[in-house]
Scaffold this active site. Structure first.
Site, mmCIF file in Angstrom:
data_model
loop_
_atom_site.group_PDB
_atom_site.id
_atom_site.type_symbol
_atom_site.label_atom_id
_atom_site.label_comp_id
_atom_site.label_asym_id
_atom_site.label_seq_id
_atom_site.Cartn_x
_atom_site.Cartn_y
_atom_site.Cartn_z
ATOM 1 N N ASP A 8 0.853 -1.188 0.000
ATOM 2 C CA ASP A 8 0.000 0.000 0.000
ATOM 3 C C ASP A 8 0.888 1.237 0.000
ATOM 4 O O ASP A 8 1.774 1.378 0.867
ATOM 5 C CB ASP A 8 -0.900 0.019 1.231
ATOM 6 C CG ASP A 8 -1.951 -1.094 1.201
ATOM 7 O OD1 ASP A 8 -2.012 -1.820 0.186
ATOM 8 O OD2 ASP A 8 -2.693 -1.229 2.186
ATOM 9 N N ASP A 130 -15.202 -4.163 -1.941
ATOM 10 C CA ASP A 130 -14.916 -3.969 -0.523
ATOM 11 C C ASP A 130 -16.239 -3.919 0.224
ATOM 12 O O ASP A 130 -17.147 -3.167 -0.164
ATOM 13 C CB ASP A 130 -14.141 -2.671 -0.296
ATOM 14 C CG ASP A 130 -12.846 -2.625 -1.105
ATOM 15 O OD1 ASP A 130 -12.270 -3.700 -1.343
ATOM 16 O OD2 ASP A 130 -12.432 -1.520 -1.496
#
Length: 242
Positions: A8, A130
């Site tokens: 990330d 998500d």
């Protein structure tokens, strides 16, 4: 089952967020390419890159880091975060990634999913779903919808998606185990490739995921960075691998 270590990116650094909250950020490295090499060395099949700046703000500040990562490793990389236009997708592919991950834009427009799969090939487009308590969350997890993740998964599959990444927000970064029930439901509904993300805390979690029929891959994040999973990743899996 494929293993996809996560990287990330935020402002050129490798970070992890707890349940997607910027206020709970841990910085692990200022050298994303070195982290990428490390995850390739221990047996990652792909690298799962996320441009958090683009996810939250809509524009990337990390393409240079993405390019450096792609040049540093021989395994393929996929990139998600802020992929909301054909231009941003093309720029990411030009930076060297093998697959783009569409999230927010996919939930907003099935036509966009269809068009991008046709434009770039369904093998170069994955859809990230998500979910928080089974409902879709978008815009870097800051907006929660009333759409069920399973409904969106079926819709994007029909629109041409061949790979879906399912992240359970309630488990992400918590090291408490994946949402096996949610994954089982999706596997029972879908014919496309499904990749699990969120909550992996141990070798035992990986082995349980590996035992799930037809699960294509698993994204590993915090458990790697905090040392809960160490050594050769391939050695922890049973013969069902890949």
């Amino acid at each position: 089952m494929l293993l996809l270590p996560a990287i990330d990116l935020m402002a050129g650094q490798v970070v992890r967020l707890k349940q997607g909250r910027v206020t709970e950020k841990t910085v692990y490295s200022g050298d994303p390419a070195e982290v990428a090499r490390q995850w390739e060395t221990i047996g990652g099949d792909w690298l799962h890159l996320v441009d958090l700046d683009a996810a939250f703000e809509g524009s990337s500040r990390n393409l240079a880091s993405v390019r450096a990562i792609c040049q540093a490793v021989t395994i393929p990389c996929e990139l998600g975060g802020g992929m909301r236009s054909k231009t941003s997708i093309r720029a990411a592919l030009d930076a060297g990634v093998s697959r783009i991950v569409l999230g927010t834009r996919a939930s907003e427009s099935l036509e966009f999913v269809r068009d991008m799969c046709l434009a770039f090939g369904d093998n170069r487009i994955a859809i990230s779903i998500d979910a928080y308590n089974g409902l879709v969350a978008t815009n870097g997890w800051t907006h929660r919808t009333d759409q069920h993740a399973s409904d969106l998964a079926l819709a994007v599959q029909k629109a041409g998606a061949s790979t879906i990444i399912y992240t359970d927000i309630t488990t992400d970064g918590m090291l408490q185990g994946p949402n096996f029930r949610g994954l089982s439901l999706l596997l029972s509904l879908l014919s496309c490739q499904l990749i699990a993300s969120g909550g992996i805390s141990s070798v035992a979690d990986l082995q349980r995921l590996n035992a799930m029929p037809r699960l294509h891959g698993s994204i590993i994040g915090k458990a790697l960075y905090d040392g809960h999973i160490k050594g050769d990743l391939r050695s922890v899996l049973s013969p069902r691998e890949s």
